[in-house]
Design a protein around this motif. Structure first.
Motif, PDB file in Angstrom:
ATOM      1  N   MET A 139       0.807  -1.225  -0.338  1.00 40.59           N
ATOM      2  CA  MET A 139      -0.147   0.177  -0.133  1.00 40.59           C
ATOM      3  C   MET A 139       1.192   1.282   0.181  1.00 40.59           C
ATOM      4  SD  MET A 139      -2.593   1.893   2.944  1.00 40.59           S
ATOM      5  CE  MET A 139      -2.638  -0.107   3.342  1.00 40.59           C
ATOM      6  N   VAL A 140      -0.153   2.357  -0.103  1.00 48.09           N
ATOM      7  CA  VAL A 140       1.401   3.554  -0.740  1.00 48.09           C
ATOM      8  C   VAL A 140       0.591   4.853  -0.154  1.00 48.09           C
ATOM      9  CG1 VAL A 140       2.573   5.359  -2.098  1.00 48.09           C
ATOM     10  CG2 VAL A 140       2.866   2.669  -2.784  1.00 48.09           C
ATOM     11  N   VAL A 141       0.958   5.759   1.199  1.00 47.34           N
ATOM     12  CA  VAL A 141      -0.156   6.681   1.291  1.00 47.34           C
ATOM     13  C   VAL A 141       0.379   7.738   0.933  1.00 47.34           C
ATOM     14  CG1 VAL A 141      -0.956   7.945   2.697  1.00 47.34           C
ATOM     15  CG2 VAL A 141      -0.903   5.334   3.073  1.00 47.34           C
ATOM     16  N   HIS A 142      -0.361   8.320   0.045  1.00 46.85           N
ATOM     17  CA  HIS A 142       0.782   9.729  -0.966  1.00 46.85           C
ATOM     18  C   HIS A 142       0.459  11.405  -0.129  1.00 46.85           C
ATOM     19  CE1 HIS A 142       1.980  12.276  -4.712  1.00 46.85           C
ATOM     20  NE2 HIS A 142       3.101  12.057  -3.787  1.00 46.85           N
ATOM     21  N   ARG A 143       0.633  11.884   0.485  1.00 46.98           N
ATOM     22  CA  ARG A 143      -0.207  13.089   1.168  1.00 46.98           C
ATOM     23  C   ARG A 143       1.790  14.549   1.018  1.00 46.98           C
ATOM     24  NH1 ARG A 143       0.608   9.316   6.615  1.00 46.98           N
ATOM     25  NH2 ARG A 143       3.541   9.316   6.504  1.00 46.98           N
ATOM     26  N   ARG A 144       0.445  15.424   1.779  1.00 46.80           N
ATOM     27  CA  ARG A 144       0.775  16.580   1.839  1.00 46.80           C
ATOM     28  C   ARG A 144       1.312  17.090   3.432  1.00 46.80           C
ATOM     29  NH1 ARG A 144      -1.542  20.803  -1.381  1.00 46.80           N
ATOM     30  NH2 ARG A 144      -0.175  20.440  -2.987  1.00 46.80           N
ATOM     31  N   TYR A 145       2.642  17.226   3.413  1.00 51.87           N
ATOM     32  CA  TYR A 145       2.915  18.237   4.947  1.00 51.87           C
ATOM     33  C   TYR A 145       3.230  20.047   5.301  1.00 51.87           C
ATOM     34  CZ  TYR A 145       3.512  14.045   7.699  1.00 51.87           C
ATOM     35  OH  TYR A 145       2.090  12.208   7.837  1.00 51.87           O
ATOM     36  N   SER A 146       2.728  20.774   5.650  1.00 47.97           N
ATOM     37  CA  SER A 146       3.147  21.786   6.099  1.00 47.97           C
ATOM     38  C   SER A 146       2.629  22.343   7.278  1.00 47.97           C
ATOM     39  CB  SER A 146       1.675  22.754   4.793  1.00 47.97           C
ATOM     40  OG  SER A 146       0.602  23.108   5.384  1.00 47.97           O
ATOM     41  N   GLY A 147       3.000  23.394   7.734  1.00 53.96           N
ATOM     42  CA  GLY A 147       3.241  23.864   8.803  1.00 53.96           C
ATOM     43  C   GLY A 147       4.016  23.866   9.400  1.00 53.96           C
ATOM     44  N   HIS A 148       5.007  23.630   9.137  1.00 51.54           N
ATOM     45  CA  HIS A 148       6.350  22.413   9.646  1.00 51.54           C
ATOM     46  C   HIS A 148       7.420  23.283   9.912  1.00 51.54           C
ATOM     47  CE1 HIS A 148       7.928  21.255   6.561  1.00 51.54           C
ATOM     48  NE2 HIS A 148       6.676  20.884   6.192  1.00 51.54           N
ATOM     49  N   GLY A 149       7.247  24.913  10.221  1.00 55.20           N
ATOM     50  CA  GLY A 149       8.250  25.392  10.295  1.00 55.20           C
ATOM     51  C   GLY A 149      10.045  25.342   8.746  1.00 55.20           C
ATOM     52  N   GLN A 150       9.111  24.724   8.234  1.00 51.24           N
ATOM     53  CA  GLN A 150      10.606  24.394   6.870  1.00 51.24           C
ATOM     54  C   GLN A 150       9.863  25.318   5.416  1.00 51.24           C
ATOM     55  OE1 GLN A 150      12.864  23.035   6.882  1.00 51.24           O
ATOM     56  NE2 GLN A 150      12.548  22.638   9.409  1.00 51.24           N
ATOM     57  N   PRO A 151      10.325  25.754   4.753  1.00 50.85           N
ATOM     58  CA  PRO A 151       9.990  27.441   3.645  1.00 50.85           C
ATOM     59  C   PRO A 151       9.135  26.364   2.405  1.00 50.85           C
ATOM     60  CG  PRO A 151      12.242  26.490   3.829  1.00 50.85           C
ATOM     61  CD  PRO A 151      11.948  25.989   5.012  1.00 50.85           C
ATOM     62  N   ALA A 152       9.271  24.634   2.505  1.00 48.91           N
ATOM     63  CA  ALA A 152       8.018  24.375   1.637  1.00 48.91           C
ATOM     64  C   ALA A 152       7.996  23.673   2.039  1.00 48.91           C
ATOM     65  CB  ALA A 152       9.000  24.355   0.855  1.00 48.91           C
ATOM     66  N   PRO A 153       6.584  23.044   2.068  1.00 45.25           N
ATOM     67  CA  PRO A 153       5.542  21.582   2.268  1.00 45.25           C
ATOM     68  C   PRO A 153       6.390  20.571   1.665  1.00 45.25           C
ATOM     69  CG  PRO A 153       4.051  23.450   1.095  1.00 45.25           C
ATOM     70  CD  PRO A 153       5.345  23.716   0.635  1.00 45.25           C
ATOM     71  N   TRP A 154       6.535  19.154   2.288  1.00 39.87           N
ATOM     72  CA  TRP A 154       6.901  18.138   2.221  1.00 39.87           C
ATOM     73  C   TRP A 154       6.025  17.454   1.226  1.00 39.87           C
ATOM     74  CZ3 TRP A 154       8.705  17.046   7.704  1.00 39.87           C
ATOM     75  CH2 TRP A 154      10.449  17.472   7.851  1.00 39.87           C
ATOM     76  N   ILE A 155       5.952  16.334   0.587  1.00 39.97           N
ATOM     77  CA  ILE A 155       5.623  15.512   0.028  1.00 39.97           C
ATOM     78  C   ILE A 155       6.290  14.319   0.561  1.00 39.97           C
ATOM     79  CG2 ILE A 155       5.156  14.832  -2.618  1.00 39.97           C
ATOM     80  CD1 ILE A 155       3.329  17.792  -1.776  1.00 39.97           C
ATOM     81  N   VAL A 156       4.900  13.563   1.096  1.00 43.27           N
ATOM     82  CA  VAL A 156       5.882  12.267   1.043  1.00 43.27           C
ATOM     83  C   VAL A 156       4.916  11.412   0.900  1.00 43.27           C
ATOM     84  CG1 VAL A 156       5.153  11.153   4.237  1.00 43.27           C
ATOM     85  CG2 VAL A 156       6.148  13.271   3.672  1.00 43.27           C
ATOM     86  N   ALA A 157       5.132  10.220  -0.051  1.00 42.90           N
ATOM     87  CA  ALA A 157       4.889   8.842  -0.120  1.00 42.90           C
ATOM     88  C   ALA A 157       5.509   7.610   1.053  1.00 42.90           C
ATOM     89  CB  ALA A 157       5.612   8.196  -1.742  1.00 42.90           C
ATOM     90  N   ASP A 158       4.471   7.215   1.855  1.00 39.09           N
ATOM     91  CA  ASP A 158       4.780   5.717   2.856  1.00 39.09           C
ATOM     92  C   ASP A 158       4.342   4.597   2.403  1.00 39.09           C
ATOM     93  OD1 ASP A 158       5.105   7.189   5.621  1.00 39.09           O
ATOM     94  OD2 ASP A 158       3.466   8.139   5.601  1.00 39.09           O
ATOM     95  N   LEU A 159       5.479   4.212   2.199  1.00 36.53           N
ATOM     96  CA  LEU A 159       5.460   2.905   1.604  1.00 36.53           C
ATOM     97  C   LEU A 159       5.189   1.048   1.949  1.00 36.53           C
ATOM     98  CD1 LEU A 159       8.870   3.502  -0.920  1.00 36.53           C
ATOM     99  CD2 LEU A 159       5.750   3.308  -1.609  1.00 36.53           C
ATOM    100  N   LEU A 160       3.891   0.672   2.659  1.00 33.95           N
ATOM    101  CA  LEU A 160       3.716   0.166   3.755  1.00 33.95           C
ATOM    102  C   LEU A 160       3.211  -1.646   3.361  1.00 33.95           C
ATOM    103  CD1 LEU A 160       0.951   2.714   5.118  1.00 33.95           C
ATOM    104  CD2 LEU A 160       3.547   2.660   6.133  1.00 33.95           C
ATOM    105  N   PRO A 161       4.333  -2.045   3.073  1.00 35.33           N
ATOM    106  CA  PRO A 161       4.113  -3.749   2.539  1.00 35.33           C
ATOM    107  C   PRO A 161       3.093  -4.180   3.636  1.00 35.33           C
ATOM    108  CG  PRO A 161       6.591  -3.351   3.330  1.00 35.33           C
ATOM    109  CD  PRO A 161       5.736  -1.751   3.741  1.00 35.33           C
ATOM    110  N   LEU A 162       2.281  -4.961   3.547  1.00 29.57           N
ATOM    111  CA  LEU A 162       1.480  -5.657   3.799  1.00 29.57           C
ATOM    112  C   LEU A 162       1.716  -7.417   4.072  1.00 29.57           C
ATOM    113  CD1 LEU A 162      -1.747  -3.889   4.261  1.00 29.57           C
ATOM    114  CD2 LEU A 162      -0.180  -2.997   5.498  1.00 29.57           C
TER     115      LEU A 162
END
Length: 60
Positions: A1-24
């Motif tokens: 399974m893959v979870v794709h998301r955006r994180y912002s408001g963490h004090g860094q200059p740009a949002p982070w794009i994160v892809a979590d790879l979750l093997p089941l």
């Protein structure tokens, strides 16, 4: 399974794009691997493709 998301408001200059790879295995999470990148603007994107969502972030 893959979870794709955006994180912002963490004090860094740009949002982070994160892809979590979750093997089941048999429906049980066995590992969490993550890929994290800063989101790029339209002008910094070499491919001119979005990293996430339906619009580019504002130029920084």
């Amino acid at each position: 399974m893959v979870v794709h998301r955006r994180y912002s408001g963490h004090g860094q200059p740009a949002p982070w794009i994160v892809a979590d790879l979750l093997p089941l295995e048999d429906g049980i999470l066995v590992e969490d691997r993550a890929v994290i990148e800063e989101e790029v603007s339209r002008y910094r994107s070499l491919s001119k493709l979005l990293m996430f969502g339906d619009h580019f972030p504002k130029e920084r």
